[in-house]
Design a protein around this motif. Structure first.
Motif, PDB file in Angstrom:
ATOM      1  N   LEU A 121       2.954   7.256   6.324  1.00  0.00           N
ATOM      2  CA  LEU A 121       1.485   7.286   6.301  1.00  0.00           C
ATOM      3  C   LEU A 121       0.941   6.142   5.451  1.00  0.00           C
ATOM      4  O   LEU A 121      -0.054   5.499   5.809  1.00  0.00           O
ATOM      5  CB  LEU A 121       0.999   8.636   5.762  1.00  0.00           C
ATOM      6  N   THR A 122       1.614   5.884   4.319  1.00  0.00           N
ATOM      7  CA  THR A 122       1.195   4.778   3.454  1.00  0.00           C
ATOM      8  C   THR A 122       1.363   3.449   4.166  1.00  0.00           C
ATOM      9  O   THR A 122       0.473   2.591   4.131  1.00  0.00           O
ATOM     10  CB  THR A 122       2.018   4.781   2.151  1.00  0.00           C
TER      11      THR A 122
ATOM     12  N   GLU B 116       1.413   2.940   7.357  1.00  0.00           N
ATOM     13  CA  GLU B 116       0.452   2.869   8.461  1.00  0.00           C
ATOM     14  C   GLU B 116      -0.922   2.448   7.959  1.00  0.00           C
ATOM     15  O   GLU B 116      -1.594   1.614   8.574  1.00  0.00           O
ATOM     16  CB  GLU B 116       0.382   4.220   9.166  1.00  0.00           C
ATOM     17  N   ARG B 117      -1.326   3.029   6.834  1.00  0.00           N
ATOM     18  CA  ARG B 117      -2.636   2.660   6.275  1.00  0.00           C
ATOM     19  C   ARG B 117      -2.653   1.197   5.844  1.00  0.00           C
ATOM     20  O   ARG B 117      -3.622   0.471   6.098  1.00  0.00           O
ATOM     21  CB  ARG B 117      -2.967   3.572   5.085  1.00  0.00           C
ATOM     22  N   GLU B 118      -1.564   0.756   5.192  1.00  0.00           N
ATOM     23  CA  GLU B 118      -1.497  -0.640   4.761  1.00  0.00           C
ATOM     24  C   GLU B 118      -1.535  -1.583   5.960  1.00  0.00           C
ATOM     25  O   GLU B 118      -2.217  -2.616   5.941  1.00  0.00           O
ATOM     26  CB  GLU B 118      -0.217  -0.874   3.953  1.00  0.00           C
TER      27      GLU B 118
ATOM     28  N   GLU C  73      -2.806  -0.957   8.996  1.00  0.00           N
ATOM     29  CA  GLU C  73      -4.122  -0.917   9.624  1.00  0.00           C
ATOM     30  C   GLU C  73      -5.134  -1.734   8.828  1.00  0.00           C
ATOM     31  O   GLU C  73      -5.950  -2.463   9.406  1.00  0.00           O
ATOM     32  CB  GLU C  73      -4.599   0.536   9.753  1.00  0.00           C
ATOM     33  N   ASN C  74      -5.078  -1.637   7.493  1.00  0.00           N
ATOM     34  CA  ASN C  74      -5.998  -2.412   6.663  1.00  0.00           C
ATOM     35  C   ASN C  74      -5.766  -3.914   6.840  1.00  0.00           C
ATOM     36  O   ASN C  74      -6.716  -4.696   6.947  1.00  0.00           O
ATOM     37  CB  ASN C  74      -5.836  -2.030   5.188  1.00  0.00           C
TER      38      ASN C  74
ATOM     39  N   ARG D 173      -6.986  -5.028  10.309  1.00  0.00           N
ATOM     40  CA  ARG D 173      -8.452  -5.094  10.351  1.00  0.00           C
ATOM     41  C   ARG D 173      -8.939  -6.394   9.716  1.00  0.00           C
ATOM     42  O   ARG D 173      -9.863  -7.042  10.215  1.00  0.00           O
ATOM     43  CB  ARG D 173      -9.055  -3.882   9.634  1.00  0.00           C
TER      44      ARG D 173
END
Length: 262
Positions: free
Chosen positions: A174-175, A177-179, A181-182, A185
């Motif tokens: 999850l970490t 994935e967030r990194e 995605e950021n 973006r």
């Protein structure tokens, strides 16, 4: 499987070294073991394990283990055995050894639940280390106390059972994935800025200031993170033109040996 073969000395690494103590004995259980076709079942499991010190009891132990795994004809030639029987034969040979390290590649293949339970007991009671690759997560959870992962070229270890590792991995994913995605973006935003800047330069037919060009070059060099999902990477630059096509390919083919994919 390749990593296990390298640890066991069955394959040489392209780079780096495998270092072990001189006294350390390693026994390897491959996925598809081979035996001399004329050798009997009992001879095969005793060949590398029988010595003067244990010859009084090892044959009895071997027969007991073979029986537990459904092999009862001890005089049957190995050439008559199926792949599953050869795997169980090799497993018994590995368990009979006094090796400090057992390296097991898919040890529960060709075992039913009762046999797998027996193997769990054997490994938990064994002195020394066991290194294994297995698809059986329940077996892994009950037998192991340390988990290793190879991810995007990085080798990491986790102290704990498979269940604890899976929970840790879920949080880690999850970490990541967030990194990712950021980062993507931000790259998408910068691509938009670059596109607008190029368009503005063309429309105004002017040469941008040197500092602006350098900033633009720095933005163009940005890449996705190393652990991002791998795919085809396309850079963008002066040659990009407007239109609906992102990529055009002609005469593209891919095959694996004789198997033509497209």
């Amino acid at each position: 499987s390749t990593l296990l073969k390298i640890i066991a000395g069955a394959e040489e690494p392209d780079e780096g070294k495998v270092i072990k103590a001189n006294h350390c004995m390693v026994r390897f259980l491959p996925q598809n073991p081979e035996f001399d076709a004329d050798e009997t079942v009992l001879e095969a499991v005793l060949r590398d394990n029988k010595n003067i010190e244990n010859e009084m009891i090892i044959e009895t132990d071997a027969k007991s283990m073979l029986t537990k795994l459904g092999v009862t004809d001890f005089e049957q030639p190995c050439g008559q055995l199926s792949g599953g029987q050869r795997k169980r034969l090799a497993l018994v040979a590995a368990l009979l050894s006094t090796a400090e390290i057992l390296v097991l590649d898919e040890p529960t293949n060709h075992l039913d639940s009762e046999m797998s339970g027996w193997l769990e007991e054997q490994l938990r009671a064994r002195r020394g280390a066991v290194v294994m690759v297995t698809h059986d997560r329940y077996f892994l959870d009950r037998v192991t106390n340390k988990t290793f992962e190879i991810f995007s070229g990085t080798f990491t270890s986790f102290n704990g059972s498979y269940k604890a590792y899976a929970a840790h991995k879920e949080t880690l994913e999850l970490t990541r994935e967030r990194e990712y995605e950021n980062t993507m973006r931000e790259i998408t935003r910068l691509e938009g800025v670059i596109k607008q800047q190029r368009q503005w330069n063309r429309e105004k037919n002017i040469i941008a200031a040197e500092s602006r060009l350098k900033a633009l070059e720095r933005m163009e060099k940005l890449k996705a993170p190393e652990n991002a999902p791998k795919g085809i990477d396309f850079s963008f630059g002066e040659a990009i033109r407007s239109g609906n096509d992102v990529l055009s390919v002609e005469n593209l083919a891919k095959s694996f040996g004789e198997k033509k994919l497209f």
